[in-house]
Motif scaffolding. Sequence first.
Motif, PDB file in Angstrom:
ATOM      1  N   VAL A  19      11.002  11.035   2.553  1.00 38.95           N
ATOM      2  CA  VAL A  19      10.107   9.905   2.257  1.00 38.95           C
ATOM      3  C   VAL A  19       9.628   9.223   3.542  1.00 38.95           C
ATOM      4  O   VAL A  19       8.741   8.369   3.495  1.00 38.95           O
TER       5      VAL A  19
ATOM      6  N   THR B  13       5.755  10.435   5.858  1.00 36.97           N
ATOM      7  CA  THR B  13       4.382   9.930   5.732  1.00 36.97           C
ATOM      8  C   THR B  13       4.089   8.775   6.698  1.00 36.97           C
ATOM      9  O   THR B  13       2.955   8.292   6.748  1.00 36.97           O
TER      10      THR B  13
ATOM     11  N   THR C 127      22.725  -3.629   5.857  1.00 40.61           N
ATOM     12  CA  THR C 127      23.096  -4.896   6.500  1.00 40.61           C
ATOM     13  C   THR C 127      23.145  -6.030   5.462  1.00 40.61           C
ATOM     14  O   THR C 127      22.519  -5.932   4.400  1.00 40.61           O
TER      15      THR C 127
ATOM     16  N   LYS D 254      16.101  -8.552  -0.994  1.00 39.27           N
ATOM     17  CA  LYS D 254      17.409  -9.216  -0.890  1.00 39.27           C
ATOM     18  C   LYS D 254      17.286 -10.709  -1.243  1.00 39.27           C
ATOM     19  O   LYS D 254      18.115 -11.260  -1.973  1.00 39.27           O
TER      20      LYS D 254
ATOM     21  N   SER E  88      18.786 -10.907   5.266  1.00 37.91           N
ATOM     22  CA  SER E  88      17.373 -10.914   4.879  1.00 37.91           C
ATOM     23  C   SER E  88      16.673 -11.808   5.905  1.00 37.91           C
ATOM     24  O   SER E  88      16.970 -12.999   5.992  1.00 37.91           O
TER      25      SER E  88
ATOM     26  N   THR F 181       9.142   1.437  14.547  1.00 40.20           N
ATOM     27  CA  THR F 181      10.396   1.309  13.800  1.00 40.20           C
ATOM     28  C   THR F 181      11.525   2.043  14.541  1.00 40.20           C
ATOM     29  O   THR F 181      12.664   1.567  14.577  1.00 40.20           O
TER      30      THR F 181
ATOM     31  N   GLY G 178      11.663  -2.337   6.277  1.00 31.10           N
ATOM     32  CA  GLY G 178      12.518  -3.530   6.330  1.00 31.10           C
ATOM     33  C   GLY G 178      11.886  -4.715   5.628  1.00 31.10           C
ATOM     34  O   GLY G 178      12.608  -5.560   5.087  1.00 31.10           O
TER      35      GLY G 178
ATOM     36  N   VAL H  77       3.780   3.533  13.247  1.00 37.98           N
ATOM     37  CA  VAL H  77       4.917   2.991  12.488  1.00 37.98           C
ATOM     38  C   VAL H  77       6.206   3.721  12.896  1.00 37.98           C
ATOM     39  O   VAL H  77       7.261   3.105  13.086  1.00 37.98           O
TER      40      VAL H  77
ATOM     41  N   HIS I  72       0.787  -1.239   0.000  1.00 34.76           N
ATOM     42  CA  HIS I  72       0.000   0.000   0.000  1.00 34.76           C
ATOM     43  C   HIS I  72       0.818   1.288   0.000  1.00 34.76           C
ATOM     44  O   HIS I  72       0.564   2.182  -0.799  1.00 34.76           O
ATOM     45  N   SER I  73       1.759   1.392   0.955  1.00 33.25           N
ATOM     46  CA  SER I  73       2.258   2.735   1.269  1.00 33.25           C
ATOM     47  C   SER I  73       2.976   3.408   0.091  1.00 33.25           C
ATOM     48  O   SER I  73       2.777   4.603  -0.142  1.00 33.25           O
TER      49      SER I  73
ATOM     50  N   SER J 172      18.155  -2.195   7.370  1.00 29.70           N
ATOM     51  CA  SER J 172      18.391  -3.266   6.388  1.00 29.70           C
ATOM     52  C   SER J 172      19.119  -2.745   5.147  1.00 29.70           C
ATOM     53  O   SER J 172      19.794  -3.507   4.461  1.00 29.70           O
TER      54      SER J 172
ATOM     55  N   LYS K 116      11.624 -16.785  12.874  1.00 29.76           N
ATOM     56  CA  LYS K 116      12.270 -16.056  11.781  1.00 29.76           C
ATOM     57  C   LYS K 116      13.596 -16.720  11.463  1.00 29.76           C
ATOM     58  O   LYS K 116      14.277 -17.220  12.351  1.00 29.76           O
TER      59      LYS K 116
ATOM     60  N   THR L  92      11.898   3.585   3.652  1.00 29.80           N
ATOM     61  CA  THR L  92      10.852   4.587   3.933  1.00 29.80           C
ATOM     62  C   THR L  92      10.464   4.562   5.408  1.00 29.80           C
ATOM     63  O   THR L  92       9.577   5.296   5.821  1.00 29.80           O
ATOM     64  N   THR L  93      11.084   3.675   6.204  1.00 29.34           N
ATOM     65  CA  THR L  93      10.955   3.716   7.657  1.00 29.34           C
ATOM     66  C   THR L  93      12.347   4.025   8.214  1.00 29.34           C
ATOM     67  O   THR L  93      13.346   3.878   7.515  1.00 29.34           O
TER      68      THR L  93
HETATM   69  P1  NAP Z   1       7.648  -2.768   7.532  1.00 24.50           P
HETATM   70  O1  NAP Z   1       7.049  -4.096   7.876  1.00 24.50           O
HETATM   71  O2  NAP Z   1       8.521  -2.705   6.348  1.00 24.50           O
HETATM   72  O3  NAP Z   1       6.512  -1.661   7.388  1.00 24.50           O
HETATM   73  C1  NAP Z   1       5.583  -1.469   8.420  1.00 24.50           C
HETATM   74  C2  NAP Z   1       4.342  -0.727   7.905  1.00 24.50           C
HETATM   75  O4  NAP Z   1       4.685   0.606   7.618  1.00 24.50           O
HETATM   76  C3  NAP Z   1       3.756  -1.315   6.625  1.00 24.50           C
HETATM   77  O5  NAP Z   1       2.359  -1.297   6.767  1.00 24.50           O
HETATM   78  C4  NAP Z   1       4.193  -0.335   5.547  1.00 24.50           C
HETATM   79  O6  NAP Z   1       3.259  -0.271   4.498  1.00 24.50           O
HETATM   80  C5  NAP Z   1       4.203   0.966   6.320  1.00 24.50           C
HETATM   81  N1  NAP Z   1       5.118   2.000   5.809  1.00 24.50           N
HETATM   82  C6  NAP Z   1       6.432   1.860   5.527  1.00 24.50           C
HETATM   83  N2  NAP Z   1       6.957   3.054   5.179  1.00 24.50           N
HETATM   84  C7  NAP Z   1       5.952   3.962   5.211  1.00 24.50           C
HETATM   85  C8  NAP Z   1       5.862   5.348   4.937  1.00 24.50           C
HETATM   86  N3  NAP Z   1       6.941   6.089   4.612  1.00 24.50           N
HETATM   87  N4  NAP Z   1       4.648   5.955   5.033  1.00 24.50           N
HETATM   88  C9  NAP Z   1       3.549   5.242   5.409  1.00 24.50           C
HETATM   89  N5  NAP Z   1       3.578   3.924   5.710  1.00 24.50           N
HETATM   90  C10 NAP Z   1       4.765   3.288   5.607  1.00 24.50           C
HETATM   91  O7  NAP Z   1       8.414  -2.254   8.850  1.00 24.50           O
HETATM   92  P2  NAP Z   1       9.926  -2.262   9.309  1.00 24.50           P
HETATM   93  O8  NAP Z   1       9.896  -2.210  10.779  1.00 24.50           O
HETATM   94  O9  NAP Z   1      10.711  -1.236   8.581  1.00 24.50           O
HETATM   95  O10 NAP Z   1      10.486  -3.685   8.863  1.00 24.50           O
HETATM   96  C11 NAP Z   1      10.263  -4.833   9.669  1.00 24.50           C
HETATM   97  C12 NAP Z   1      10.933  -6.029   9.002  1.00 24.50           C
HETATM   98  O11 NAP Z   1      12.349  -5.836   8.916  1.00 24.50           O
HETATM   99  C13 NAP Z   1      10.727  -7.315   9.785  1.00 24.50           C
HETATM  100  O12 NAP Z   1      10.406  -8.368   8.891  1.00 24.50           O
HETATM  101  C14 NAP Z   1      12.076  -7.555  10.443  1.00 24.50           C
HETATM  102  O13 NAP Z   1      12.341  -8.920  10.707  1.00 24.50           O
HETATM  103  C15 NAP Z   1      13.014  -6.998   9.405  1.00 24.50           C
HETATM  104  N6  NAP Z   1      14.343  -6.613   9.933  1.00 24.50           N
HETATM  105  C16 NAP Z   1      15.418  -6.765   9.107  1.00 24.50           C
HETATM  106  C17 NAP Z   1      16.696  -6.431   9.523  1.00 24.50           C
HETATM  107  C18 NAP Z   1      17.851  -6.613   8.600  1.00 24.50           C
HETATM  108  O14 NAP Z   1      18.981  -6.291   8.939  1.00 24.50           O
HETATM  109  N7  NAP Z   1      17.634  -7.134   7.412  1.00 24.50           N
HETATM  110  C19 NAP Z   1      16.896  -5.889  10.795  1.00 24.50           C
HETATM  111  C20 NAP Z   1      15.792  -5.726  11.619  1.00 24.50           C
HETATM  112  C21 NAP Z   1      14.518  -6.072  11.157  1.00 24.50           C
HETATM  113  P3  NAP Z   1       3.434  -1.147   3.143  1.00 24.50           P
HETATM  114  O15 NAP Z   1       3.573  -2.577   3.590  1.00 24.50           O
HETATM  115  O16 NAP Z   1       2.206  -0.895   2.370  1.00 24.50           O
HETATM  116  O17 NAP Z   1       4.662  -0.647   2.490  1.00 24.50           O
END
Ligand code: NAP
Length: 379
Positions: free
Chosen positions: A175, A178, A143, A101, A146, A187, A94, A183, A40-41, A140, A156, A134-135
């Motif tokens: 970015v 929003t 890093t 990835k 994945s 985050t 993320g 969130v 969505h976002s 990630s 996980k 965008t968060t």
């Molecule tokens: P996310 O799951 O990517 O996003 C959370 C929510 O925020 C979603 O509904 C998304 O909508 C919305 N959103 C994102 N950016 C937005 C924006 N700018 N404006 C409005 N809405 C926005 O959250 P996250 O916390 O960033 O990522 C979590 C994931 O990352 C987990 O799966 C976790 O395990 C993983 N992680 C990875 C690492 C790594 O090093 N690889 C480290 C820690 C965590 P949409 O879905 O519609 O976009």
Amino acid sequence: MKPYNYHMPTEVIFAVGSFDRLGEQITRFGKRPFIVTGKHSARATGLLDRALAQSPEAVVFDAVEENPGPEICETGAAQCREARCDCIIALGGGSPIDAAKAIAILAANGGTCENYFGRDLYRTPALPIVAVPTTSGTGSEVTPYSVLVDQALGSKRTIAGADLFPRVALLDPKVTTTMPREVTVATGLDALSQGMEAYLSIKADPVSDVLALDACARIVRWLPLAADEPENLDARTEMLHAATVAGMAIAQTGTTLVHGMGYYLTVEHGITHGIANALLLSPIFRYNAEHAPDRILRLASAMGENGDRGPGATIARAVHLMLAKLKVSPAARDHGVPETRLAEFARHIGSDPYRLKNQIGKPTAEEIQAFYEEAWAGR
Ligand code: NAP
């Protein structure tokens, strides 16, 4: 001083307005990008249209849900291969970045995610990735991990490898404006947790220490403002920088028991990743204080606390103050976790050495259960 290696090959471009340089950046790596994003976002905020305007050849894959699993990555990889895409734009939080990835590896190597859980288990280099977070949370974008949810195992699992560092992290604080409050908070707490964990990881080194302390100091100062004033570009800038810097730290140190235990709260009870970690910080960092009191006092000082109460109580106060400012209950019971599940989670963790590998001390199964119980009660 402890010997160390520091490897962070991602080129970081950090500037307000840098999203407009996406087209210019992606042409360095390929002709036909595969855009991996959430459901969505990116569409709702207009980012997807802006990306397509800069890269008209791009193919869009906008099916990634929060906490993605292997299946969606395998579906995305099949579409990426079929469309003959040669590079990837990871656009979102993320979740899309981590899915991107895995897709980058699968599209180049074939097979399923199961073949690649672990470290460097692919032969052909992954497709190059330009990541646009965008968060301000996971880091990630800098890093080599994945992280995917394996529903069958109820946990996980991680694909790791040097190729998973995106080639470019394009960081534009605009970015992130929003993000809705919940969130931003969740985050931002994930970024705080990563900074704190990196500082206490047994793999912490002199470079990751600097990054981790800087990230924690900025987050404590700016996260409440980013949550209260979504359009405040100073707060958004500080938070995006802090989250990326915390990501650079965990890219070296890995995460610790906080992440290991938090996963169960997310996978089993749907608690957002960052909140799940935050609930465990106070219990686990009181334990950490027994094993590394000086480091805990330095961390607490970076977070604005003067240590009068002793290391354990001081770091717990820093965490509780932060949660109070963000209006987040520190008690897992208020987030829907039933007390009856805690012993079972603790047993799983105790039987999985991977969850404990970067953790200082050697917490016993009883201590791990006590951390869950304290988190449940909000202590
Ligand atoms: P996310 O799951 O990517 O996003 C959370 C929510 O925020 C979603 O509904 C998304 O909508 C919305 N959103 C994102 N950016 C937005 C924006 N700018 N404006 C409005 N809405 C926005 O959250 P996250 O916390 O960033 O990522 C979590 C994931 O990352 C987990 O799966 C976790 O395990 C993983 N992680 C990875 C690492 C790594 O090093 N690889 C480290 C820690 C965590 P949409 O879905 O519609 O976009």
